[in-house]
Design a protein around this motif. Structure first.
Motif, PDB file in Angstrom:
ATOM      1  N   ALA A 192      14.325   6.630   7.405  1.00 44.35           N
ATOM      2  CA  ALA A 192      13.935   5.490   6.562  1.00 44.35           C
ATOM      3  C   ALA A 192      13.694   4.244   7.414  1.00 44.35           C
ATOM      4  CB  ALA A 192      15.016   5.222   5.515  1.00 44.35           C
ATOM      5  N   ALA A 193      14.550   4.032   8.411  1.00 44.64           N
ATOM      6  CA  ALA A 193      14.378   2.881   9.298  1.00 44.64           C
ATOM      7  C   ALA A 193      13.077   2.986  10.077  1.00 44.64           C
ATOM      8  CB  ALA A 193      15.562   2.781  10.257  1.00 44.64           C
ATOM      9  N   ALA A 194      12.770   4.186  10.581  1.00 43.39           N
ATOM     10  CA  ALA A 194      11.532   4.385  11.337  1.00 43.39           C
ATOM     11  C   ALA A 194      10.308   4.115  10.459  1.00 43.39           C
ATOM     12  CB  ALA A 194      11.485   5.809  11.893  1.00 43.39           C
ATOM     13  N   LEU A 195      10.326   4.620   9.218  1.00 41.05           N
ATOM     14  CA  LEU A 195       9.208   4.386   8.303  1.00 41.05           C
ATOM     15  C   LEU A 195       9.074   2.906   7.959  1.00 41.05           C
ATOM     16  CD1 LEU A 195       9.665   7.428   5.883  1.00 41.05           C
ATOM     17  CD2 LEU A 195       7.952   7.161   7.698  1.00 41.05           C
ATOM     18  N   LEU A 196      10.212   2.248   7.778  1.00 38.03           N
ATOM     19  CA  LEU A 196      10.184   0.828   7.444  1.00 38.03           C
ATOM     20  C   LEU A 196       9.657   0.006   8.613  1.00 38.03           C
ATOM     21  CD1 LEU A 196      10.821  -1.234   5.274  1.00 38.03           C
ATOM     22  CD2 LEU A 196      13.156  -1.367   6.146  1.00 38.03           C
ATOM     23  N   ILE A 197      10.073   0.365   9.824  1.00 35.34           N
ATOM     24  CA  ILE A 197       9.567  -0.330  11.008  1.00 35.34           C
ATOM     25  C   ILE A 197       8.062  -0.135  11.140  1.00 35.34           C
ATOM     26  CG2 ILE A 197       9.601  -0.333  13.543  1.00 35.34           C
ATOM     27  CD1 ILE A 197      12.595   0.369  13.353  1.00 35.34           C
ATOM     28  N   ALA A 198       7.608   1.103  10.925  1.00 36.98           N
ATOM     29  CA  ALA A 198       6.171   1.385  11.009  1.00 36.98           C
ATOM     30  C   ALA A 198       5.399   0.568   9.979  1.00 36.98           C
ATOM     31  CB  ALA A 198       5.926   2.874  10.800  1.00 36.98           C
ATOM     32  N   THR A 199       5.919   0.490   8.753  1.00 37.09           N
ATOM     33  CA  THR A 199       5.264  -0.300   7.699  1.00 37.09           C
ATOM     34  C   THR A 199       5.230  -1.777   8.063  1.00 37.09           C
ATOM     35  OG1 THR A 199       6.019   1.284   6.021  1.00 37.09           O
ATOM     36  CG2 THR A 199       5.330  -0.893   5.256  1.00 37.09           C
ATOM     37  N   THR A 200       6.344  -2.277   8.589  1.00 35.43           N
ATOM     38  CA  THR A 200       6.409  -3.677   8.996  1.00 35.43           C
ATOM     39  C   THR A 200       5.379  -3.996  10.063  1.00 35.43           C
ATOM     40  OG1 THR A 200       8.779  -3.722   8.509  1.00 35.43           O
ATOM     41  CG2 THR A 200       7.927  -5.457   9.930  1.00 35.43           C
ATOM     42  N   ILE A 201       5.234  -3.120  11.040  1.00 33.96           N
ATOM     43  CA  ILE A 201       4.284  -3.344  12.126  1.00 33.96           C
ATOM     44  C   ILE A 201       2.847  -3.315  11.608  1.00 33.96           C
ATOM     45  CG2 ILE A 201       3.406  -2.413  14.292  1.00 33.96           C
ATOM     46  CD1 ILE A 201       6.193  -3.791  14.392  1.00 33.96           C
ATOM     47  N   ARG A 202       2.559  -2.387  10.711  1.00 36.99           N
ATOM     48  CA  ARG A 202       1.208  -2.302  10.160  1.00 36.99           C
ATOM     49  C   ARG A 202       0.881  -3.560   9.344  1.00 36.99           C
ATOM     50  NH1 ARG A 202      -1.280   2.704  10.211  1.00 36.99           N
ATOM     51  NH2 ARG A 202      -2.511   2.145   8.363  1.00 36.99           N
ATOM     52  N   LEU A 203       1.843  -4.049   8.565  1.00 37.08           N
ATOM     53  CA  LEU A 203       1.620  -5.282   7.809  1.00 37.08           C
ATOM     54  C   LEU A 203       1.438  -6.481   8.738  1.00 37.08           C
ATOM     55  CD1 LEU A 203       4.183  -4.865   4.879  1.00 37.08           C
ATOM     56  CD2 LEU A 203       1.682  -4.769   4.734  1.00 37.08           C
ATOM     57  N   SER A 204       2.254  -6.492   9.800  1.00 34.75           N
ATOM     58  CA  SER A 204       2.127  -7.584  10.759  1.00 34.75           C
ATOM     59  C   SER A 204       0.766  -7.555  11.441  1.00 34.75           C
ATOM     60  CB  SER A 204       3.242  -7.489  11.801  1.00 34.75           C
ATOM     61  OG  SER A 204       3.137  -8.518  12.757  1.00 34.75           O
ATOM     62  N   ALA A 205       0.303  -6.361  11.791  1.00 33.19           N
ATOM     63  CA  ALA A 205      -1.008  -6.227  12.428  1.00 33.19           C
ATOM     64  C   ALA A 205      -2.120  -6.622  11.458  1.00 33.19           C
ATOM     65  CB  ALA A 205      -1.204  -4.795  12.910  1.00 33.19           C
ATOM     66  N   TYR A 206      -1.971  -6.247  10.196  1.00 33.10           N
ATOM     67  CA  TYR A 206      -2.998  -6.580   9.206  1.00 33.10           C
ATOM     68  C   TYR A 206      -3.087  -8.096   9.005  1.00 33.10           C
ATOM     69  CZ  TYR A 206      -5.603  -6.715   4.847  1.00 33.10           C
ATOM     70  OH  TYR A 206      -6.548  -6.991   3.879  1.00 33.10           O
ATOM     71  N   SER A 207      -1.930  -8.758   8.985  1.00 30.75           N
ATOM     72  CA  SER A 207      -1.938 -10.205   8.797  1.00 30.75           C
ATOM     73  C   SER A 207      -2.548 -10.937   9.982  1.00 30.75           C
ATOM     74  CB  SER A 207      -0.514 -10.721   8.554  1.00 30.75           C
ATOM     75  OG  SER A 207       0.277 -10.538   9.718  1.00 30.75           O
ATOM     76  N   ARG A 208      -2.614 -10.266  11.124  1.00 30.67           N
ATOM     77  CA  ARG A 208      -3.206 -10.880  12.326  1.00 30.67           C
ATOM     78  C   ARG A 208      -4.474 -10.149  12.747  1.00 30.67           C
ATOM     79  NH1 ARG A 208       1.730 -11.073  16.448  1.00 30.67           N
ATOM     80  NH2 ARG A 208       2.586  -9.453  15.108  1.00 30.67           N
TER      81      ARG A 208
END
Length: 304
Positions: A192-208
Motif C-alpha cells: 500500500a505504501a509503494a502504491l501510494l508513493i507511486a501515486t504521489t509521484i505521478r500527481l507531483s509530476a502531473y502538477s509540474r
C-alpha cells in the motif's frame, strides 16, 4: 548549482502535495512498525527457546495404585522398580545424556500441586496417593530427550515419560503464527505504501508537467528530471521509517522492559539493544521501497 536546483524541485514537490506526503509518512510508519514488531517477536521467540529448552525436563512418572496400562498392571510402582529406574539413569548408557535428576515422592508432589493450584477448587479433591512419584531429569542436550523416552517407555513400573518441550512447542507455534501474521500485515501495508508513493509521484509530476516540458526542450537528462521525484518519495518514506524505528524502541523500552520484564521474571526478554539492531533494517526497507516505487512511477509517466 545543479544540486541546489534539484533540492529546490524536491521542496516544491513536497510543498504542493503535503496531504499525500503525510499519507505516505503514516502508511510507511504503520507498515514498518509491523515489520519491526515481527522481527523483534522472532528474536524474542529465539531467546525464549534458548532459555526454556535448556531448562525443559523429562518427567518419568511412576505407576500409582489407580494407573492403567500394561506397565502398571501390578499396581503402584515398587521399591525395586523405583531403584531400577534410578539405576538406569545412573548407568553408563544414559549417564552421558543426563545432566542431573531428582526424585519427587507423592508427599512432595502433593505439596507442589497444592501450591500450584492454590485457590482452585480442584485442589480440594486431589489426595497425595493420586499423584505419581516422579523422576525429573535435566538433559545435557535437551534435543536428545528422545533417548530417555525410548529407554523408559514400556518399562514395568513406569506409567508415562513426558518431554516438557512438547508443551513449549505448542506455545512457540502460537507465537510464530502471531509473528507470521504481523509479517503478512506488514507486507500488505508496504505494498500500500509503494502504491501510494507511486501515486504521489505521478500527481507531483502531473502538477509540474509544464516545467518538465521545458526541461526536456532545453536538453535536461532523464536522470536529472527523475532525481527530484525519487528524492520526494525517499524523503517521505524516511520520515515514516524513523518514526517506526522510534516506535519500535519505545515499545521495547516501555512495554517489554518496563512492563513484561518486571512481571515475568522467569524468562529473558529482548532489550533496547535488540531494538537498535532492527532500526537499520526498517530504514533501509523504507528507503528501498520508496526509491523503487518512485522511480518506476516517474519513468512510466515520462514515457506516456
Amino acid at each position: 548549482m545543479r544540486l541546489a536546483l534539484i533540492w529546490s524541485e524536491v521542496w516544491n514537490g513536497l510543498r504542493r502535495n503535503v496531504s499525500m506526503v503525510v499519507s505516505v509518512v503514516l502508511v510507511t510508519f504503520i507498515s514498518l512498525t509491523f515489520v519491526g514488531t515481527a522481527v523483534l517477536l522472532q528474536m524474542q521467540i529465539g531467546q525464549m527457546k534458548n532459555y526454556w529448552y535448556d531448562r525443559a525436563q523429562v518427567a518419568i512418572y511412576l505407576c500409582t495404585a489407580d494407573s492403567a496400562g500394561d506397565t502398571c498392571a501390578a499396581g503402584a510402582a515398587t521399591e525395586e522398580q523405583r531403584a531400577a529406574v534410578q539405576g538406569a539413569l545412573e548407568s553408563s548408557t544414559l549417564a552421558p545424556f543426563v545432566d542431573k535428576f531428582y526424585f519427587e515422592d507423592q508427599a512432595q508432589a502433593f505439596t507442589n500441586f497444592q501450591e500450584q493450584f492454590k485457590g482452585n477448587d480442584i485442589a480440594q479433591f486431589v489426595t497425595a496417593d493420586q499423584l505419581p512419584e516422579t523422576f525429573w531429569v535435566n538433559m545435557k542436550d535437551a534435543s536428545q530427550s528422545d533417548v530417555l523416552v525410548e529407554a523408559f517407555s514400556g518399562v514395568a513400573g513406569v506409567e508415562q515419560v513426558t518431554d516438557q518441550r512438547q508443551y513449549l512447542d505448542q506455545i512457540f507455534s502460537v507465537l510464530n503464527i502471531a509473528s507470521y501474521t504481523a509479517i503478512g500485515i506488514a507486507a500488505l501495508m508496504l505494498v500500500a505504501a509503494a502504491l501510494l508513493i507511486a501515486t504521489t509521484i505521478r500527481l507531483s509530476a502531473y502538477s509540474r508537467r509544464r516545467e518538465l516540458g521545458i526541461m526536456r526542450l532545453v536538453g535536461a537528462s532523464n536522470r536529472f528530471i527523475q532525481t527530484p521525484f525519487i528524492l520526494e518519495g525517499v524523503f517521505a518514506a524516511l520520515i515514516g521509517s524513523v518514526l517506526a524505528a522510534g516506535a519500535v524502541i519505545t515499545i521495547v523500552q516501555v512495554f517489554v522492559q518496563g512492563y513484561l520484564a518486571d512481571r515475568m521474571r522467569l524468562t529473558e526478554f529482548i532489550d533496547v539493544g535488540d531494538a537498535v539492531v532492527v532500526v537499520p533494517i526498517l530504514i533501509l526497507a523504507g528507503v528501498i521501497v520508496a526509491a523503487g516505487s518512485a522511480r518506476i512511477a516517474i519513468v512510466r509517466y515520462l514515457k506516456v
